[in-house]
Design a protein around this motif. Structure first.
Motif, PDB file in Angstrom:
ATOM      1  N   THR A   6     -69.135   5.538   4.637  1.00  0.00           N
ATOM      2  CA  THR A   6     -68.286   5.707   5.809  1.00  0.00           C
ATOM      3  C   THR A   6     -66.992   6.440   5.489  1.00  0.00           C
ATOM      4  O   THR A   6     -66.060   6.412   6.259  1.00  0.00           O
ATOM      5  CB  THR A   6     -67.943   4.334   6.410  1.00  0.00           C
ATOM      6  OG1 THR A   6     -67.225   3.559   5.432  1.00  0.00           O
ATOM      7  CG2 THR A   6     -69.190   3.593   6.826  1.00  0.00           C
ATOM      8  N   ALA A  37     -68.044   4.503  12.692  1.00  0.00           N
ATOM      9  CA  ALA A  37     -66.939   3.894  13.431  1.00  0.00           C
ATOM     10  C   ALA A  37     -67.247   2.481  13.908  1.00  0.00           C
ATOM     11  O   ALA A  37     -66.356   1.800  14.425  1.00  0.00           O
ATOM     12  CB  ALA A  37     -66.579   4.766  14.635  1.00  0.00           C
ATOM     13  N   VAL A  38     -68.486   2.005  13.752  1.00  0.00           N
ATOM     14  CA  VAL A  38     -68.872   0.701  14.282  1.00  0.00           C
ATOM     15  C   VAL A  38     -68.145  -0.406  13.525  1.00  0.00           C
ATOM     16  O   VAL A  38     -68.146  -0.453  12.301  1.00  0.00           O
ATOM     17  CB  VAL A  38     -70.392   0.494  14.193  1.00  0.00           C
ATOM     18  CG1 VAL A  38     -70.762  -0.917  14.648  1.00  0.00           C
ATOM     19  CG2 VAL A  38     -71.129   1.526  15.041  1.00  0.00           C
ATOM     20  N   ARG A  39     -67.542  -1.317  14.294  1.00  0.00           N
ATOM     21  CA  ARG A  39     -66.837  -2.481  13.717  1.00  0.00           C
ATOM     22  C   ARG A  39     -67.391  -3.789  14.249  1.00  0.00           C
ATOM     23  O   ARG A  39     -67.381  -4.799  13.568  1.00  0.00           O
ATOM     24  CB  ARG A  39     -65.353  -2.388  14.051  1.00  0.00           C
ATOM     25  CG  ARG A  39     -64.724  -1.049  13.677  1.00  0.00           C
ATOM     26  CD  ARG A  39     -63.453  -0.793  14.472  1.00  0.00           C
ATOM     27  NE  ARG A  39     -62.409  -1.713  14.094  1.00  0.00           N
ATOM     28  CZ  ARG A  39     -61.377  -2.031  14.883  1.00  0.00           C
ATOM     29  NH1 ARG A  39     -61.291  -1.513  16.095  1.00  0.00           N
ATOM     30  NH2 ARG A  39     -60.456  -2.860  14.468  1.00  0.00           N
ATOM     31  N   GLN A  79     -71.223   7.331  19.803  1.00  0.00           N
ATOM     32  CA  GLN A  79     -70.117   7.044  18.906  1.00  0.00           C
ATOM     33  C   GLN A  79     -70.644   7.028  17.480  1.00  0.00           C
ATOM     34  O   GLN A  79     -71.756   6.563  17.217  1.00  0.00           O
ATOM     35  CB  GLN A  79     -69.470   5.699  19.255  1.00  0.00           C
ATOM     36  CG  GLN A  79     -68.892   5.633  20.649  1.00  0.00           C
ATOM     37  CD  GLN A  79     -67.678   6.525  20.833  1.00  0.00           C
ATOM     38  OE1 GLN A  79     -67.121   7.033  19.878  1.00  0.00           O
ATOM     39  NE2 GLN A  79     -67.283   6.739  22.072  1.00  0.00           N
ATOM     40  N   GLY A 104     -65.190   1.190  18.583  1.00  0.00           N
ATOM     41  CA  GLY A 104     -66.165   0.841  17.560  1.00  0.00           C
ATOM     42  C   GLY A 104     -66.991  -0.385  17.870  1.00  0.00           C
ATOM     43  O   GLY A 104     -67.591  -0.964  16.958  1.00  0.00           O
TER      44      GLY A 104
END
Length: 264
Positions: free
Chosen positions: A6, A89-91, A85, A152
């Motif tokens: 990432t 960026a995924v949280r 997205q 995210g």
């Protein structure tokens, strides 16, 4: 495929940005023929290569459904919206079941509906009630959750399409393998130093809970589903939003601002 790193910034110019008028929208059959990087964000395209064949098969199936006279939700431009997205960026991962079958509701993000939809679905209304009880954020009259996605929050249904008026009609048609691969890709990301990328999973209900084996060591917040049939059996009072922010902070990734605009 190995772990997804990432550290590199996403190439936002390559994102799948199909937002035409309905008359100009491409069909599912055409989507099935497009290169994978034209359909999803670049790092998602890399992560989904192992299931590219299955994805094309499902999109071709949707094309046949339309040809046979079935109305399919959401529209083609939104069926892969969850993957616009960047994967990097995924949280937060919030897993849903399948799209709302009511025409005009499904927008490609789990639990969300079009900003003009009134009234909002009862499950989403219950999510807003818990958001208010948890963080003191006022419920909204609209169901546009894109502000969460922009921060995210991956709002991913296990099945990404449905026949209008026929709930669950596209289960076991191939989507499950694709979304399982996506969930595994999210959970297996690592930072440049080799440590796991920050992630919290929110799993509401038994159907969402079934993906937990794909998540490895990811912190999980699990409870009953927000549906009116089950919300009082463990969803209300679960405080998922504050818990998710606490777990993100513990991973050094700040917090999500869960407040939505008064109007979309």
């Amino acid at each position: 495929m190995g772990p997804v790193h990432t550290s590199d910034p996403p190439d936002s110019d390559a994102l799948f940005e199909l937002e035409p008028s309905p008359a100009e929208a491409v069909g599912f059959a055409e989507l099935a023929l497009r290169p994978l990087p034209d359909l999803v964000a670049p790092d998602w395209a890399e992560a989904l290569v192992p299931v590219e064949g299955q994805l094309r098969d499902v999109l071709a199936f949707l094309g046949r459904e339309v040809a046979e006279g079935h109305a399919i939700l959401p529209q083609p431009s939104n069926v892969l919206r969850a993957f616009r997205q960047p994967l990097s960026a995924v949280r937060i991962l919030i897993v849903g079941q399948d799209p709302y079958p009511t025409p005009g509701h499904a927008v490609g993000l789990s639990f969300a509906v079009d900003g003009a939809t009134r009234p909002i679905p009862r499950s989403l209304a219950n999510i807003y009630k818990e958001l208010d009880a948890d963080l003191g954020l006022p419920p909204r009259v609209h169901g546009d959750l894109s502000r969460w996605a922009d921060q995210g929050v991956l709002l991913l249904n296990k099945v990404l399409s449905v026949r209008a008026g026929e709930a669950g009609s596209h289960r076991n048609k191939g989507w499950e393998a694709i979304t399982a691969a996506a969930i595994s890709a999210v959970a297996n990301r690592v930072r440049a130093d080799g440590t796991p990328a920050p992630l919290v999973a929110i799993l509401w209900g038994k159907d969402a809970g079934a993906v937990q084996p794909l998540l490895g060591s990811t912190p999980v917040i699990a409870s009953a589903h927000p549906s009116p049939l089950s919300a009082a059996r463990g969803f209300f009072g679960s405080r998922p939003f504050s818990h998710a922010n606490r777990l993100l902070r513990e991973q050094g990734d700040g917090t999500v601002d869960w407040e939505l605009p008064p109007l979309p």
